[in-house]
Scaffold this motif. Structure first.
Motif, PDB file in Angstrom:
ATOM      1  N   ASN A 101       0.854  -0.741   0.182  1.00 59.02           N
ATOM      2  CA  ASN A 101      -0.430   0.044  -0.024  1.00 59.02           C
ATOM      3  C   ASN A 101       0.824   0.973  -0.064  1.00 59.02           C
ATOM      4  OD1 ASN A 101       0.828  -0.889   2.689  1.00 59.02           O
ATOM      5  ND2 ASN A 101      -1.078   0.367   3.408  1.00 59.02           N
ATOM      6  N   MET A 102       1.874   1.361  -0.026  1.00 59.91           N
ATOM      7  CA  MET A 102       2.751   2.276  -0.258  1.00 59.91           C
ATOM      8  C   MET A 102       3.616   2.370  -1.628  1.00 59.91           C
ATOM      9  SD  MET A 102       3.876   3.921   3.125  1.00 59.91           S
ATOM     10  CE  MET A 102       5.404   4.264   3.546  1.00 59.91           C
ATOM     11  N   PRO A 103       3.852   4.049  -1.989  1.00 59.80           N
ATOM     12  CA  PRO A 103       4.567   3.950  -3.032  1.00 59.80           C
ATOM     13  C   PRO A 103       4.948   3.987  -3.750  1.00 59.80           C
ATOM     14  CG  PRO A 103       4.676   6.254  -1.376  1.00 59.80           C
ATOM     15  CD  PRO A 103       3.298   5.105  -0.479  1.00 59.80           C
ATOM     16  N   ASN A 104       5.673   3.371  -5.207  1.00 63.51           N
ATOM     17  CA  ASN A 104       6.764   2.948  -5.890  1.00 63.51           C
ATOM     18  C   ASN A 104       6.591   1.796  -5.428  1.00 63.51           C
ATOM     19  OD1 ASN A 104       7.245   5.417  -6.869  1.00 63.51           O
ATOM     20  ND2 ASN A 104       8.003   6.537  -4.597  1.00 63.51           N
ATOM     21  N   THR A 105       6.237   0.607  -4.758  1.00 66.31           N
ATOM     22  CA  THR A 105       6.418  -0.400  -4.442  1.00 66.31           C
ATOM     23  C   THR A 105       7.110  -1.620  -5.368  1.00 66.31           C
ATOM     24  OG1 THR A 105       5.071  -2.517  -3.204  1.00 66.31           O
ATOM     25  CG2 THR A 105       4.152  -1.080  -4.554  1.00 66.31           C
ATOM     26  N   LYS A 106       7.209  -2.319  -5.719  1.00 66.09           N
ATOM     27  CA  LYS A 106       7.877  -3.498  -6.724  1.00 66.09           C
ATOM     28  C   LYS A 106       7.981  -4.669  -6.297  1.00 66.09           C
ATOM     29  CE  LYS A 106      11.299   0.815  -7.583  1.00 66.09           C
ATOM     30  NZ  LYS A 106      12.548   0.787  -7.764  1.00 66.09           N
ATOM     31  N   LYS A 107       8.310  -5.471  -7.488  1.00 69.08           N
ATOM     32  CA  LYS A 107       7.643  -6.459  -6.993  1.00 69.08           C
ATOM     33  C   LYS A 107       9.410  -7.332  -7.099  1.00 69.08           C
ATOM     34  CE  LYS A 107       7.596  -8.874 -11.145  1.00 69.08           C
ATOM     35  NZ  LYS A 107       6.706  -9.930 -12.281  1.00 69.08           N
ATOM     36  N   VAL A 108       9.374  -8.072  -6.287  1.00 70.74           N
ATOM     37  CA  VAL A 108      10.538  -8.899  -5.426  1.00 70.74           C
ATOM     38  C   VAL A 108      10.422 -10.583  -5.818  1.00 70.74           C
ATOM     39  CG1 VAL A 108      10.080  -8.571  -3.060  1.00 70.74           C
ATOM     40  CG2 VAL A 108      12.380  -9.787  -3.696  1.00 70.74           C
ATOM     41  N   ARG A 109      11.495 -11.266  -6.310  1.00 69.38           N
ATOM     42  CA  ARG A 109      10.543 -13.008  -6.822  1.00 69.38           C
ATOM     43  C   ARG A 109      11.685 -13.963  -5.847  1.00 69.38           C
ATOM     44  NH1 ARG A 109       9.603 -16.103 -11.445  1.00 69.38           N
ATOM     45  NH2 ARG A 109      11.316 -14.231 -12.488  1.00 69.38           N
ATOM     46  N   MET A 110      12.018 -14.433  -5.395  1.00 69.14           N
ATOM     47  CA  MET A 110      12.852 -15.532  -4.940  1.00 69.14           C
ATOM     48  C   MET A 110      12.429 -16.928  -5.280  1.00 69.14           C
ATOM     49  SD  MET A 110      14.038 -16.907  -1.003  1.00 69.14           S
ATOM     50  CE  MET A 110      15.550 -15.795  -1.083  1.00 69.14           C
ATOM     51  N   LYS A 111      13.578 -18.127  -5.734  1.00 72.58           N
ATOM     52  CA  LYS A 111      13.254 -19.184  -6.159  1.00 72.58           C
ATOM     53  C   LYS A 111      14.642 -19.971  -5.197  1.00 72.58           C
ATOM     54  CE  LYS A 111      14.359 -22.389  -9.180  1.00 72.58           C
ATOM     55  NZ  LYS A 111      14.986 -23.532 -10.521  1.00 72.58           N
ATOM     56  N   LEU A 112      13.959 -20.625  -3.629  1.00 69.63           N
ATOM     57  CA  LEU A 112      14.928 -21.677  -2.607  1.00 69.63           C
ATOM     58  C   LEU A 112      15.304 -22.854  -3.492  1.00 69.63           C
ATOM     59  CD1 LEU A 112      16.232 -20.955  -0.139  1.00 69.63           C
ATOM     60  CD2 LEU A 112      13.879 -21.908   0.958  1.00 69.63           C
ATOM     61  N   LEU A 113      16.120 -23.181  -3.432  1.00 68.61           N
ATOM     62  CA  LEU A 113      16.925 -24.164  -3.838  1.00 68.61           C
ATOM     63  C   LEU A 113      17.060 -25.941  -2.687  1.00 68.61           C
ATOM     64  CD1 LEU A 113      18.147 -22.846  -5.764  1.00 68.61           C
ATOM     65  CD2 LEU A 113      18.193 -25.634  -7.178  1.00 68.61           C
TER      66      LEU A 113
END
Length: 465
Positions: free
Chosen positions: A378-390
């Motif tokens: 809900n904050m301005p300028n939010t961005k996506k982050v993805r992780m792959k864990l092995l």
């Protein structure tokens, strides 16, 4: 202090001036008489070099000041070591200077690989590692260079391609792999990165091997194994600034590094494909001789197999371990975990440990994925982050991770590296106690690492059911 052509004896003599060498000098220089033989005019901040071409920072900011070495009490010897007599404990330099030592550290680094393809010796074909390389590329880009072909879509190749593109050079990025960053990201994690490079205007040639570089004196075209031909000679020429005649376009190899071990070739010191063989204390097969950094061969801290590990973030810890052992403090290097990161346009990407390809033959993997936002949604300028864990399916120990994000990723990768180093399992990291703040993380309701571990456990439970 800088010494030239003066016969000296040192308690610790370091050959090389890179990150590992400087680390040792900082730790031994005040306590033992230490000398450093370095042929280059300056030690370089290698990671910063592409950004000098891009004009993010001035050229001078890529150079380490000699004061970093001199203020430790270490004597800087501006020369090139040409021969080592291990029986006499003596190093001979190109100028004829002879220097003796009590303990020797070989930190000669690595040199860029130039594939044996026709045309690799033409003018306008080069590598990217040295101060001279950087000066030449800056000069060319400032004088109207129109086209550059970068061979190799690893981190350095991508950063170099972006630098050329940023200053208006038509840029082509070539790699045999299916995706960019093949050693860092699995194919399912690389889509945004690839799309971003295309958005920036870089011409991608993936699944394309270099066949040859055509030309007479200069590189004029690049031929790929898919039949494509990248023309260089139809562009405006530009002066190579001190390089004599005109250059029509450039080809830069960024396909990897090989250890620089020429100094010890035939000396009896044990070497392997990846460099000088050392034990966990950084000792070589010859008494009182250590080796550190990009010139050494060592093992993965995860599999125990010999693997490449030519990163400054490996060289510095090796230097610390070496210095402690020289000073009488027993310490051992665990191995390479190869945490690394890069920036691609608006994205940050990185990995640590193993990926699906490097894990083959060692582990049966199970993976977990998560996708959140870098700050509260809900904050301005939010961005996506993805992780792959092995993780290893048999022990459920974490063995690797990959992250692609709109914000820097190294802090999260370092947490995973610590987990791998300490043999943590998915269940343990699933219970990670984390912090949260609107401008710095996702909601308290979830965490990127915990969510990836959760996803992995759910996959496992689904299989068991």
């Amino acid at each position: 202090m800088i010494k030239d052509r003066i016969m000296e004896h040192y308690d610790v003599l370091i050959i090389g001036g890179g990150p590992a060498a400087i680390t040792i000098a900082k730790m031994t220089g005040q306590l033992m008489k230490t000398g450093m033989i370095r042929p280059e005019d300056h030690s370089m901040i290698y990671c910063a070099m592409p950004y000098a071409i891009e004009k993010v920072l001035p050229f001078e900011k890529t150079l380490k000041k000699d004061q970093i070495v001199e203020e430790t009490g270490t004597v800087l010897i501006r020369d090139r070591a040409s021969q080592v007599d291990f029986s006499l404990k003596e190093v001979t330099c190109e100028t004829g200077l002879k220097v003796s030592y009590k303990q020797l550290v070989i930190a000669t680094g690595a040199v860029p690989i130039v594939p044996p393809v026709p045309g690799a010796d033409l003018r306008g074909v080069m590598t990217f590692k040295t101060e001279d390389d950087l000066r030449k590329l800056i000069s060319l880009s400032e004088k109207g260079l129109s086209k550059a072909v970068v061979i190799g879509a690893g981190a350095i190749g991508i950063e170099l391609a972006q630098a050329f593109n940023h200053v208006g050079v038509e840029t082509h990025l070539v790699d045999m792999a299916e995706r960019v960053l093949p050693s860092m990201l699995d194919p399912d994690m690389g889509s945004e990165v690839e799309e971003e490079l295309i958005r920036l205007g870089i011409n991608l040639h993936l699944r394309s091997g270099l066949v040859k570089i055509e030309g007479n004196e200069y590189a004029e075209s690049v031929i790929l194994n898919d039949g494509k031909k990248i023309i260089l000679d139809s562009l405006d020429t530009c002066s190579a600034g001190g390089d004599g005649p005109e250059v029509k376009g450039i080809v830069v190899f960024a396909v990897g590094m090989r250890p620089e071990t020429e100094l010890v070739a035939g000396s009896g010191i044990m070497t392997g494909k990846e460099g000088i063989i050392v034990d966990e204390n950084m000792r070589t097969s010859i008494p009182d001789v250590y080796a550190v950094g990009d010139c050494v061969q060592f093992k993965s801290g995860i599999t125990g197999d010999t693997v490449p590990g030519r990163l400054a973030t490996n060289a510095v810890p090796m230097g610390r371990v070496c210095a402690r052992n020289i000073l009488g403090e027993a310490d051992g290097y665990q191995g390479f975990y190869n945490g690394a990161a890069t920036k691609i346009g608006e994205f940050f990407a990185g990995s640590t440990g193993l990926n699906e390809h490097s894990a083959k033959g060692s582990f049966e993997l199970i993976t977990g994925n998560s996708e959140l936002t870098t700050i509260f949604p809900n904050m301005p300028n939010t961005k996506k982050v993805r992780m792959k864990l092995l993780a290893d399916r048999n022990t459920m120990k974490i063995v690797g991770a990959q992250i692609v994000s709109g914000l820097p990723v190294t802090d999260k990768l370092d947490i995973i590296t610590l987990a791998i180093q300490n043999g943590l399992t998915v269940s343990q990291i699933r219970n990670l106690s984390y912090s949260s703040q609107p401008y710095q993380s996702y909601y308290p309701a979830n965490n990127l690492i915990v969510a990836a571990a959760d996803n992995m456990m759910k996959k496992l439970e689904a299989v068991i059911v």
